[in-house]
Design a protein around this motif. Sequence first.
Motif, PDB file in Angstrom:
ATOM      1  N   VAL A  21       0.845  -1.200   0.000  1.00 24.91           N
ATOM      2  CA  VAL A  21       0.000   0.000   0.000  1.00 24.91           C
ATOM      3  C   VAL A  21       0.878   1.247   0.000  1.00 24.91           C
ATOM      4  O   VAL A  21       0.641   2.191  -0.758  1.00 24.91           O
ATOM      5  CB  VAL A  21      -0.964   0.009   1.200  1.00 24.91           C
ATOM      6  CG1 VAL A  21      -1.590   1.388   1.375  1.00 24.91           C
ATOM      7  CG2 VAL A  21      -2.064  -1.040   1.004  1.00 24.91           C
TER       8      VAL A  21
ATOM      9  N   LEU B  67      -6.486   4.546   6.059  1.00 20.85           N
ATOM     10  CA  LEU B  67      -5.167   4.634   5.440  1.00 20.85           C
ATOM     11  C   LEU B  67      -4.101   5.075   6.436  1.00 20.85           C
ATOM     12  O   LEU B  67      -3.013   4.486   6.503  1.00 20.85           O
ATOM     13  CB  LEU B  67      -5.224   5.595   4.252  1.00 20.85           C
ATOM     14  CG  LEU B  67      -4.030   5.609   3.291  1.00 20.85           C
ATOM     15  CD1 LEU B  67      -3.731   4.213   2.773  1.00 20.85           C
ATOM     16  CD2 LEU B  67      -4.319   6.555   2.134  1.00 20.85           C
TER      17      LEU B  67
ATOM     18  N   VAL C 128      -4.107   1.348  -4.544  1.00 20.19           N
ATOM     19  CA  VAL C 128      -3.777   0.644  -3.305  1.00 20.19           C
ATOM     20  C   VAL C 128      -4.601  -0.629  -3.137  1.00 20.19           C
ATOM     21  O   VAL C 128      -4.179  -1.564  -2.446  1.00 20.19           O
ATOM     22  CB  VAL C 128      -3.952   1.565  -2.077  1.00 20.19           C
ATOM     23  CG1 VAL C 128      -3.017   2.766  -2.163  1.00 20.19           C
ATOM     24  CG2 VAL C 128      -5.395   2.028  -1.925  1.00 20.19           C
ATOM     25  N   GLN C 129      -5.784  -0.695  -3.773  1.00 21.49           N
ATOM     26  CA  GLN C 129      -6.625  -1.873  -3.628  1.00 21.49           C
ATOM     27  C   GLN C 129      -6.077  -3.088  -4.370  1.00 21.49           C
ATOM     28  O   GLN C 129      -6.608  -4.189  -4.230  1.00 21.49           O
ATOM     29  CB  GLN C 129      -8.046  -1.575  -4.119  1.00 21.49           C
ATOM     30  CG  GLN C 129      -8.707  -0.375  -3.456  1.00 21.49           C
ATOM     31  CD  GLN C 129      -8.926  -0.563  -1.976  1.00 21.49           C
ATOM     32  OE1 GLN C 129      -9.044  -1.680  -1.507  1.00 21.49           O
ATOM     33  NE2 GLN C 129      -8.997   0.529  -1.235  1.00 21.49           N
TER      34      GLN C 129
ATOM     35  N   ALA D  37      -3.007  -4.065  -3.850  1.00 24.76           N
ATOM     36  CA  ALA D  37      -1.941  -4.585  -2.985  1.00 24.76           C
ATOM     37  C   ALA D  37      -2.230  -6.028  -2.589  1.00 24.76           C
ATOM     38  O   ALA D  37      -3.381  -6.421  -2.383  1.00 24.76           O
ATOM     39  CB  ALA D  37      -1.807  -3.710  -1.735  1.00 24.76           C
TER      40      ALA D  37
ATOM     41  N   LEU E 139      -7.928  -3.796   4.894  1.00 28.39           N
ATOM     42  CA  LEU E 139      -6.991  -2.740   5.249  1.00 28.39           C
ATOM     43  C   LEU E 139      -7.279  -2.207   6.654  1.00 28.39           C
ATOM     44  O   LEU E 139      -6.353  -1.901   7.411  1.00 28.39           O
ATOM     45  CB  LEU E 139      -7.055  -1.614   4.220  1.00 28.39           C
ATOM     46  CG  LEU E 139      -6.672  -1.998   2.781  1.00 28.39           C
ATOM     47  CD1 LEU E 139      -6.751  -0.783   1.867  1.00 28.39           C
ATOM     48  CD2 LEU E 139      -5.282  -2.624   2.724  1.00 28.39           C
TER      49      LEU E 139
END
Length: 430
Positions: free
Chosen positions: A135, A289, A322-323, A325, A334
């Motif tokens: 991420v 995040l 990032v999704q 990852a 996450l």
Amino acid sequence: MRKLLMTAFMAISTVAMAQTFETRFERPVSDLMADVAKHFGVKFKFDANVDTVGKRLPYADFRVRPYSLEMTLDNICKYYDWNWWKQSGNLYKIKRYEYPRRHEQEGKMMLDYLSGLYNNKEQWEARREILRKEVRQRLELDAFLDSCTLKPLLSKVRKHDGYTTQNICIELTPGQHLFGTIYASMKKGKHALIICPDGHWPYRYRKDEQQRLGTLARMGVVCVDFDLYGWGESEKEVGAEAHHTSRAHVYQAACGYVLLDYMLKNRKDIDPERVGVMGGSGGGTHTVLLSLLDERVTASAPVVHLASHFDGGCPCESGKPVQLAGGGTCEPELAAIMAPKPMLIVSDGGDWTSSVPTLEFPYLQRIYGFYDAQDKVRNVHLPNERHDFKENKRQAVYDFFIDVFGLDRSMLDESKITIEPDDALKSLYK
């Protein structure tokens, strides 16, 4: 009777439109959608960016499944890169494909898949480290932080009933600044710190945000919020369109990270053992995040955000991939990186978080169960409410932080908060 009518309709249309193998059994998609609506007794609303004019669909009637509206819509929409969404009653909306948004059933399938990757704490923690690393890489956060100048500017402190406010402005890159306000307890001693990413509501100067942060400050917290990239004062520097870029994603992530670091290193009234993050909607995305990126966070409260089937529809939430990852992930996984630290999930019945009690929350409880800490993750679900940060949602976060940070409940009184004018909360562009 309905099946007989459908059979008759298909036979008539074949003759009327001279459909053959050579013509690929084409029909105008608008005509087909009208017939599908009639057959299933539903209505279709087409989004502004979905244009059916002049479009002819090959093998049109063969895409119809008379026993399933959903399968029929899948077969039609995917040809044009559209998607369908059930609205209220019998209304269905046809929209362009959106990469961050999926159907609830797809969210369940994703969580089932992810759950199969780990069956104990050791397997989960190996997965967690992969996610943390990837991420951060996909966000390109470190390269951005390396380019930062980090020049702070603080306004005079303004005193209120039991708390103070002070504007903070930090130059991140030349000519572009982080703009925020510090709401601090007037009590002596060490205080909990809560970083408060904002969502896509009308700016951070609004009444309900001042009420929430001021009330937490009165109870013994130092809270800091900040403008979205391209909103508020930031809009004066980069323009409103900048918000709808991938830069907004990394910029807002950096704002939370920089503020947390600055507050811990430069204020003597902060207790480093009590560091929280709290935000609603898009602010919930950045709550997850920041909790993932910075292990100094000890408690997290994403509000009206968490879903396995929606990653946030704005580039400030999903502008960087990032999704992807770890071979593919989603917001609940996450968020689970916080385990076993305390986390509150606030959801409601009027937005995408309606699935939380039956889908996302049980998944999180399973992860927390690897640590025998199911009691550390909580869900306050408000089935009759919609997407906002109104009284009941604010009360949920008050109760959570009172419990995990040992705040003074006797100071919980929103009527004591001074609602300052917008310009009072600005640093450079009043």
